[in-house]
Design a protein around this motif. Structure first.
Motif, mmCIF file in Angstrom:
data_model
loop_
_atom_site.group_PDB
_atom_site.id
_atom_site.type_symbol
_atom_site.label_atom_id
_atom_site.label_comp_id
_atom_site.label_asym_id
_atom_site.label_seq_id
_atom_site.Cartn_x
_atom_site.Cartn_y
_atom_site.Cartn_z
ATOM 1 N N LEU A 1 -58.171 21.148 45.788
ATOM 2 C CA LEU A 1 -59.063 21.509 47.160
ATOM 3 C C LEU A 1 -58.848 20.763 48.458
ATOM 4 N N ASN A 2 -57.475 20.611 48.582
ATOM 5 C CA ASN A 2 -56.564 20.284 49.834
ATOM 6 C C ASN A 2 -56.256 21.739 50.283
ATOM 7 N N ASN A 3 -55.957 22.350 49.611
ATOM 8 C CA ASN A 3 -55.285 23.350 49.972
ATOM 9 C C ASN A 3 -56.881 24.722 50.246
ATOM 10 N N LEU A 4 -57.581 24.379 49.307
ATOM 11 C CA LEU A 4 -59.224 25.054 49.751
ATOM 12 C C LEU A 4 -59.753 24.756 51.224
ATOM 13 N N LEU A 5 -59.529 23.701 51.271
ATOM 14 C CA LEU A 5 -60.261 23.360 52.565
ATOM 15 C C LEU A 5 -59.665 23.548 53.511
ATOM 16 N N ASN A 6 -58.894 23.379 53.535
ATOM 17 C CA ASN A 6 -57.291 24.077 54.877
ATOM 18 C C ASN A 6 -58.375 25.073 54.866
ATOM 19 N N GLU A 7 -57.397 26.010 53.840
ATOM 20 C CA GLU A 7 -57.809 27.863 53.892
ATOM 21 C C GLU A 7 -59.689 28.112 54.466
ATOM 22 N N CYS A 8 -60.362 26.775 53.731
ATOM 23 C CA CYS A 8 -62.118 27.407 54.728
ATOM 24 C C CYS A 8 -62.388 26.991 55.544
ATOM 25 N N ILE A 9 -61.481 25.824 56.834
ATOM 26 C CA ILE A 9 -61.341 25.441 57.775
ATOM 27 C C ILE A 9 -60.445 26.550 58.716
ATOM 28 N N ASP A 10 -59.190 26.957 58.854
ATOM 29 C CA ASP A 10 -59.029 28.021 58.387
ATOM 30 C C ASP A 10 -59.840 29.343 58.993
ATOM 31 N N LEU A 11 -60.518 29.699 58.036
ATOM 32 C CA LEU A 11 -61.596 30.524 58.104
ATOM 33 C C LEU A 11 -62.345 30.257 59.158
ATOM 34 N N LEU A 12 -63.055 29.085 59.139
ATOM 35 C CA LEU A 12 -64.354 28.935 59.718
ATOM 36 C C LEU A 12 -63.706 29.609 61.502
ATOM 37 N N MET A 13 -62.760 28.699 61.771
ATOM 38 C CA MET A 13 -61.874 28.506 63.039
ATOM 39 C C MET A 13 -62.244 30.082 63.825
ATOM 40 N N LYS B 1 -61.762 3.707 29.651
ATOM 41 C CA LYS B 1 -61.908 5.032 29.309
ATOM 42 C C LYS B 1 -60.765 5.758 29.340
ATOM 43 N N ALA B 2 -60.055 5.371 29.380
ATOM 44 C CA ALA B 2 -58.355 6.554 29.283
ATOM 45 C C ALA B 2 -58.141 6.233 28.114
ATOM 46 N N THR B 3 -57.556 7.422 27.905
ATOM 47 C CA THR B 3 -56.706 8.068 26.276
ATOM 48 C C THR B 3 -55.723 8.426 26.890
ATOM 49 N N PRO B 4 -55.161 7.601 25.683
ATOM 50 C CA PRO B 4 -53.347 7.989 25.618
ATOM 51 C C PRO B 4 -53.123 9.078 25.386
ATOM 52 N N ASN B 5 -51.991 9.604 26.470
ATOM 53 C CA ASN B 5 -51.639 11.318 26.309
ATOM 54 C C ASN B 5 -52.151 12.454 26.397
ATOM 55 N N GLN B 6 -53.154 12.213 26.639
ATOM 56 C CA GLN B 6 -53.960 13.484 27.548
ATOM 57 C C GLN B 6 -54.174 13.854 28.336
ATOM 58 N N LEU B 7 -53.710 15.142 29.106
ATOM 59 C CA LEU B 7 -53.728 15.226 30.505
ATOM 60 C C LEU B 7 -54.921 15.434 30.840
ATOM 61 N N ASP B 8 -56.330 15.666 29.928
ATOM 62 C CA ASP B 8 -58.046 15.644 30.756
ATOM 63 C C ASP B 8 -58.632 14.143 30.622
ATOM 64 N N CYS B 9 -57.517 13.009 29.977
ATOM 65 C CA CYS B 9 -57.824 11.596 30.566
ATOM 66 C C CYS B 9 -59.157 11.866 31.018
ATOM 67 N N PRO B 10 -60.540 11.250 31.285
ATOM 68 C CA PRO B 10 -61.690 10.953 31.601
ATOM 69 C C PRO B 10 -61.843 9.996 33.044
ATOM 70 N N SER B 11 -60.067 9.054 32.743
ATOM 71 C CA SER B 11 -59.407 8.385 33.870
ATOM 72 C C SER B 11 -58.772 8.321 35.287
ATOM 73 N N SER B 12 -58.712 9.484 35.097
ATOM 74 C CA SER B 12 -57.123 10.646 35.512
ATOM 75 C C SER B 12 -57.505 11.175 36.529
ATOM 76 N N LEU B 13 -56.991 11.125 37.019
ATOM 77 C CA LEU B 13 -57.341 11.807 39.164
ATOM 78 C C LEU B 13 -56.171 12.219 38.980
ATOM 79 N N ARG B 14 -56.037 13.344 38.783
ATOM 80 C CA ARG B 14 -54.943 14.253 38.750
ATOM 81 C C ARG B 14 -54.210 15.168 40.317
ATOM 82 N N VAL B 15 -53.228 15.052 40.439
ATOM 83 C CA VAL B 15 -52.482 15.999 41.617
ATOM 84 C C VAL B 15 -51.961 17.015 41.784
ATOM 85 N N ASP B 16 -52.938 17.900 40.760
ATOM 86 C CA ASP B 16 -52.137 19.110 40.826
ATOM 87 C C ASP B 16 -53.813 19.382 41.412
ATOM 88 N N ILE B 17 -54.873 19.328 41.246
ATOM 89 C CA ILE B 17 -56.311 19.200 41.954
ATOM 90 C C ILE B 17 -56.460 19.372 42.887
#
Length: 77
Positions: free
Chosen positions: A46-58, A26-42
């Motif tokens: 997600l980790n930042n959002l999780l940490n923020e939610c945990i902090d707010l709930l605490m 499924k990988a598409t060469p030279n595409q940032l939105d490759c359907p097989s990619s797991l993007r570091v920035d996303i």
């Protein structure tokens, strides 16, 4: 498969090295939105959002936590 996607966790030394054959197919060469990619920035966002939610709930009391739980359950269903 040669591709350049600096955000993809499956890209090493300029080539795709996905862990499954299906992902490689499924990988598409030279595409940032490759359907097989797991993007570091996303993943970082997600980790930042999780940490923020945990902090707010605490900082909530039990009554507020019950209201948050009710809200989440209503959204799911």
């Amino acid at each position: 498969m040669e591709r350049y996607n600096r955000f993809c966790l499956w890209s090493v030394f300029g080539s795709c090295c996905h862990e499954s054959e299906e992902g490689m197919a499924k990988a598409t060469p030279n595409q940032l939105d490759c359907p097989s990619s797991l993007r570091v920035d996303i993943e970082e966002q997600l980790n930042n959002l999780l940490n923020e939610c945990i902090d707010l709930l605490m900082h909530r009391n039990m009554k507020e936590l019950i209201e948050v739980k009710k809200f989440i359950n209503e959204q799911r269903g």
